[in-house]
Design a protein around this motif. Structure first.
Motif, PDB file in Angstrom:
ATOM      1  N   GLU A 167       0.830  -1.207   0.000  1.00  0.00           N
ATOM      2  CA  GLU A 167       0.000   0.000   0.000  1.00  0.00           C
ATOM      3  C   GLU A 167       0.861   1.253   0.000  1.00  0.00           C
ATOM      4  O   GLU A 167       0.524   2.252  -0.661  1.00  0.00           O
ATOM      5  N   ARG A 168       1.981   1.215   0.713  1.00  0.00           N
ATOM      6  CA  ARG A 168       2.848   2.401   0.752  1.00  0.00           C
ATOM      7  C   ARG A 168       3.563   2.589  -0.579  1.00  0.00           C
ATOM      8  O   ARG A 168       3.798   3.723  -1.001  1.00  0.00           O
ATOM      9  N   ILE A 169       3.911   1.486  -1.227  1.00  0.00           N
ATOM     10  CA  ILE A 169       4.499   1.597  -2.563  1.00  0.00           C
ATOM     11  C   ILE A 169       3.472   2.172  -3.536  1.00  0.00           C
ATOM     12  O   ILE A 169       3.775   3.056  -4.338  1.00  0.00           O
ATOM     13  N   LEU A 170       2.221   1.683  -3.442  1.00  0.00           N
ATOM     14  CA  LEU A 170       1.188   2.140  -4.367  1.00  0.00           C
ATOM     15  C   LEU A 170       0.709   3.547  -4.062  1.00  0.00           C
ATOM     16  O   LEU A 170      -0.045   4.121  -4.861  1.00  0.00           O
ATOM     17  N   ASP A 171       1.114   4.097  -2.906  1.00  0.00           N
ATOM     18  CA  ASP A 171       0.821   5.517  -2.664  1.00  0.00           C
ATOM     19  C   ASP A 171       1.559   6.397  -3.666  1.00  0.00           C
ATOM     20  O   ASP A 171       1.114   7.509  -3.976  1.00  0.00           O
ATOM     21  N   MET A 172       2.704   5.912  -4.166  1.00  0.00           N
ATOM     22  CA  MET A 172       3.504   6.709  -5.105  1.00  0.00           C
ATOM     23  C   MET A 172       3.646   6.058  -6.475  1.00  0.00           C
ATOM     24  O   MET A 172       3.930   6.731  -7.454  1.00  0.00           O
ATOM     25  N   VAL A 173       3.500   4.748  -6.552  1.00  0.00           N
ATOM     26  CA  VAL A 173       3.604   4.040  -7.825  1.00  0.00           C
ATOM     27  C   VAL A 173       2.200   3.704  -8.305  1.00  0.00           C
ATOM     28  O   VAL A 173       1.431   3.083  -7.582  1.00  0.00           O
ATOM     29  N   SER A 174       1.872   4.113  -9.511  1.00  0.00           N
ATOM     30  CA  SER A 174       0.525   3.881 -10.031  1.00  0.00           C
ATOM     31  C   SER A 174       0.346   2.416 -10.416  1.00  0.00           C
ATOM     32  O   SER A 174       1.314   1.667 -10.577  1.00  0.00           O
ATOM     33  N   HIS A 175      -0.919   2.016 -10.589  1.00  0.00           N
ATOM     34  CA  HIS A 175      -1.208   0.640 -10.962  1.00  0.00           C
ATOM     35  C   HIS A 175      -0.648   0.314 -12.347  1.00  0.00           C
ATOM     36  O   HIS A 175      -0.112  -0.770 -12.574  1.00  0.00           O
ATOM     37  N   LEU A 176      -0.787   1.254 -13.288  1.00  0.00           N
ATOM     38  CA  LEU A 176      -0.264   1.084 -14.640  1.00  0.00           C
ATOM     39  C   LEU A 176       0.468   2.346 -15.067  1.00  0.00           C
ATOM     40  O   LEU A 176       0.071   3.458 -14.695  1.00  0.00           O
ATOM     41  N   THR A 177       1.520   2.182 -15.855  1.00  0.00           N
ATOM     42  CA  THR A 177       2.279   3.312 -16.386  1.00  0.00           C
ATOM     43  C   THR A 177       2.502   3.091 -17.875  1.00  0.00           C
ATOM     44  O   THR A 177       2.996   2.036 -18.279  1.00  0.00           O
ATOM     45  N   TRP A 203       2.257  -2.269 -11.584  1.00  0.00           N
ATOM     46  CA  TRP A 203       2.894  -2.008 -10.293  1.00  0.00           C
ATOM     47  C   TRP A 203       3.741  -3.174  -9.800  1.00  0.00           C
ATOM     48  O   TRP A 203       4.713  -2.972  -9.070  1.00  0.00           O
ATOM     49  N   SER A 204       3.404  -4.408 -10.214  1.00  0.00           N
ATOM     50  CA  SER A 204       4.146  -5.563  -9.720  1.00  0.00           C
ATOM     51  C   SER A 204       5.567  -5.615 -10.268  1.00  0.00           C
ATOM     52  O   SER A 204       6.423  -6.303  -9.704  1.00  0.00           O
ATOM     53  N   SER A 205       5.840  -4.912 -11.379  1.00  0.00           N
ATOM     54  CA  SER A 205       7.201  -4.905 -11.920  1.00  0.00           C
ATOM     55  C   SER A 205       8.105  -3.941 -11.161  1.00  0.00           C
ATOM     56  O   SER A 205       9.323  -4.069 -11.212  1.00  0.00           O
ATOM     57  N   TYR A 206       7.497  -2.945 -10.469  1.00  0.00           N
ATOM     58  CA  TYR A 206       8.286  -2.089  -9.591  1.00  0.00           C
ATOM     59  C   TYR A 206       8.549  -2.873  -8.295  1.00  0.00           C
ATOM     60  O   TYR A 206       7.652  -3.514  -7.755  1.00  0.00           O
ATOM     61  N   HIS A 207       9.769  -2.832  -7.786  1.00  0.00           N
ATOM     62  CA  HIS A 207      10.144  -3.567  -6.576  1.00  0.00           C
ATOM     63  C   HIS A 207       9.849  -5.063  -6.734  1.00  0.00           C
ATOM     64  O   HIS A 207       9.447  -5.734  -5.785  1.00  0.00           O
ATOM     65  N   ALA A 208      10.040  -5.580  -7.958  1.00  0.00           N
ATOM     66  CA  ALA A 208       9.734  -6.997  -8.224  1.00  0.00           C
ATOM     67  C   ALA A 208      10.565  -7.909  -7.341  1.00  0.00           C
ATOM     68  O   ALA A 208      10.072  -8.951  -6.876  1.00  0.00           O
ATOM     69  N   LEU A 240      -6.458  -3.718  -8.359  1.00  0.00           N
ATOM     70  CA  LEU A 240      -5.012  -3.659  -8.604  1.00  0.00           C
ATOM     71  C   LEU A 240      -4.415  -5.033  -8.906  1.00  0.00           C
ATOM     72  O   LEU A 240      -3.381  -5.139  -9.555  1.00  0.00           O
ATOM     73  N   PHE A 241      -5.080  -6.124  -8.460  1.00  0.00           N
ATOM     74  CA  PHE A 241      -4.534  -7.455  -8.697  1.00  0.00           C
ATOM     75  C   PHE A 241      -4.749  -7.928 -10.136  1.00  0.00           C
ATOM     76  O   PHE A 241      -4.191  -8.945 -10.543  1.00  0.00           O
ATOM     77  N   LEU A 242      -5.557  -7.187 -10.893  1.00  0.00           N
ATOM     78  CA  LEU A 242      -5.742  -7.501 -12.313  1.00  0.00           C
ATOM     79  C   LEU A 242      -4.764  -6.738 -13.191  1.00  0.00           C
ATOM     80  O   LEU A 242      -4.839  -6.827 -14.415  1.00  0.00           O
ATOM     81  N   ALA A 243      -3.837  -5.998 -12.565  1.00  0.00           N
ATOM     82  CA  ALA A 243      -2.917  -5.147 -13.325  1.00  0.00           C
ATOM     83  C   ALA A 243      -2.111  -5.910 -14.372  1.00  0.00           C
ATOM     84  O   ALA A 243      -2.021  -5.460 -15.519  1.00  0.00           O
ATOM     85  N   PRO A 244      -1.489  -7.075 -14.049  1.00  0.00           N
ATOM     86  CA  PRO A 244      -0.735  -7.786 -15.090  1.00  0.00           C
ATOM     87  C   PRO A 244      -1.586  -8.183 -16.288  1.00  0.00           C
ATOM     88  O   PRO A 244      -1.160  -8.066 -17.435  1.00  0.00           O
ATOM     89  N   GLN A 245      -2.821  -8.634 -16.029  1.00  0.00           N
ATOM     90  CA  GLN A 245      -3.712  -9.026 -17.125  1.00  0.00           C
ATOM     91  C   GLN A 245      -4.099  -7.825 -17.975  1.00  0.00           C
ATOM     92  O   GLN A 245      -4.064  -7.882 -19.214  1.00  0.00           O
ATOM     93  N   ILE A 246      -4.453  -6.706 -17.313  1.00  0.00           N
ATOM     94  CA  ILE A 246      -4.848  -5.499 -18.048  1.00  0.00           C
ATOM     95  C   ILE A 246      -3.662  -4.933 -18.826  1.00  0.00           C
ATOM     96  O   ILE A 246      -3.825  -4.406 -19.939  1.00  0.00           O
ATOM     97  N   ARG A 247      -2.464  -5.033 -18.244  1.00  0.00           N
ATOM     98  CA  ARG A 247      -1.271  -4.566 -18.942  1.00  0.00           C
ATOM     99  C   ARG A 247      -1.107  -5.290 -20.276  1.00  0.00           C
ATOM    100  O   ARG A 247      -0.848  -4.668 -21.306  1.00  0.00           O
ATOM    101  N   HIS A 248      -1.272  -6.607 -20.270  1.00  0.00           N
ATOM    102  CA  HIS A 248      -1.146  -7.374 -21.517  1.00  0.00           C
ATOM    103  C   HIS A 248      -2.238  -6.986 -22.515  1.00  0.00           C
ATOM    104  O   HIS A 248      -1.977  -6.886 -23.723  1.00  0.00           O
TER     105      HIS A 248
END
Length: 415
Positions: free
Chosen positions: A57-67, A255-260, A232-240
């Motif tokens: 949650e603290r990471i997602l305060d500054m890192v968006s779900h998708l970029t 977001w999962s690729s940041y701080h992977a 937010l847990f659908l981010a990898p699927q939506i990214r593709h």
């Protein structure tokens, strides 16, 4: 009798008072060991889930779900990219941004910083920085005023406060009569934020989008567009889906690729802790083996009589499997109840223990999380109880098989 014969006799043996109290002691120890292992496993995994959730949650305060970015030349027509991103039904908000590296100078204080340009009216839709302001507001950033909002720790390092001036130096160069010189601009500090992660609080400076474009000589271009999702847990699927569709010419990250590496390390640690604590349950479960072996030895004459009366070896085996399974089930249920209760009330139990022993588990002067977080996942509970139950059943197989091999003539020879 309405109960199956094997179940009736197995439960009767479980309740019966034994002449050998040592067998009863081992049975009780096995039951408590299983309960302790299940309770510890549920509690520890809940705490690890809590830590993972807090940091995420603290990471997602500054890192968006998708970029959405274009590292080659930036994005010139960012409104059309934002509309294309918002065409996906799971995208609920977008905002442009400019990001670059630089240095902040104040007197003798110098510190590297990540400089982020945002639109104050759109940024709250994709990040939580507006809600993390300690001094000032995000709307204090006005285009052309060259104002900046700093992380609390970055301001402390530089020794500045609201109203002070800092000099921002970027890698882009200016051509002067004296030669090439780094690009420098003075900014006024108009606010301070505190996310709770040192990585951002000590190295992030937020400015207005237009000021960042001027600072990095981008013209009307931006670094990219950030998006927030409904899940937010659908981010990898939506990214593709976006990468293979309307945004195929851009680079899309979730977001999962940041701080992977951090998320991967947490996953590995959870697996290893699960295996280590599972050994406690396994040791307690296999104590059932020694218990049943001694019970079988103690009940040889009873087994012989049952065989003489017509009980098949399979029935004898099931009788002792019932007895061992009862120990495993009671221990598993007791441990599950205690583990779930502890995980759900950790915010009450931990302060009570701290007050009782006069200690503090997480010092707020060292850790950003001063309380033990807990996030109970019911799928973890079902997995733990299922494995514990299976171990209890497996532990009964050999003693029960040995009981079924008892020969009546040999067992009753000296009776």
């Amino acid at each position: 009798m309405f109960r199956p014969f094997e179940l009736y006799v197995g439960l009767r043996y479980t309740r019966a008072k034994r002449r050998n109290h040592f067998i009863s002691f081992i049975s009780l120890t096995s039951m408590l060991g299983i309960a302790l292992g299940v309770m510890a496993l549920i509690t520890v995994l809940s705490v690890m889930n809590g830590f993972e959730k807090e940091v995420r949650e603290r990471i997602l305060d500054m890192v968006s779900h998708l970029t959405v970015t274009d590292y080659r030349r930036g994005i010139a027509d960012w409104p059309s990219v934002a509309r294309a991103t918002e065409s996906h039904p799971k995208v609920i908000a977008t905002a442009p941004y400019v990001e670059g590296e630089g240095m902040l100078i104040r007197g003798k204080g110098v510190n590297g910083a990540r400089i982020r340009g945002v639109l104050p009216e759109q940024e709250p839709g994709v990040s939580a920085v507006a809600g993390k302001m300690e001094v000032g507001q995000l709307t204090d950033l006005k285009p052309g005023n060259f104002s900046v909002i700093l992380g609390r720790d970055l301001a402390r390092i530089l020794g500045v406060d609201v109203g002070d001036k800092v000099t921002m130096v970027t890698p882009s160069l200016n051509v002067t009569p004296a030669g090439m010189a780094p690009r420098m601009k003075r900014f006024e500090v108009v606010g301070l934020f505190h996310i709770g992660m040192y990585e951002y609080d000590s190295a992030l400076a937020v400015v207005h989008l237009e000021d960042a474009q001027r600072l990095f000589k981008l013209g009307s271009r931006v670094t990219g567009v950030r998006a927030k999702l409904s899940d937010l847990f659908l981010a990898p699927q939506i990214r593709h889906e976006l990468q293979d569709g309307v945004l195929s010419e851009f680079y899309v990250r979730d977001w999962s690729s940041y701080h992977a590496n951090w998320f991967r390390a947490v996953k590995i640690e959870k697996r290893m802790i699960f295996l280590l604590l599972l050994l406690i349950i396994a040791v307690a479960a296999f104590n059932i083996v020694s218990t049943l072996v001694m019970v079988v030895t103690d009940k040889e004459s009873d087994i012989a009589i049952l065989r003489t009366l017509g009980a098949s070896p399979g029935r004898i085996m099931r009788i002792f499997m019932v007895q061992g399974t009862v120990i495993g089930v009671v221990g598993t249920v007791l441990g599950s109840v205690l583990g779930v209760s502890l995980a759900l009330n950790l915010d009450i139990v931990v302060p009570w223990l701290e007050g009782l022993f006069g200690i503090q588990f997480l010092d707020p002067g060292v850790y950003y999380i001063s309380e033990l977080p807990s996030d109970l996942h019911w799928d973890d509970v079902w997995m733990i109880t299922s494995v514990s139950f299976l171990l209890g059943i497996v532990a009964t197989v050999y003693p029960a098989w040995r009981a079924s091999r008892t020969q009546p003539a040999e067992a009753l020879r000296y009776e």
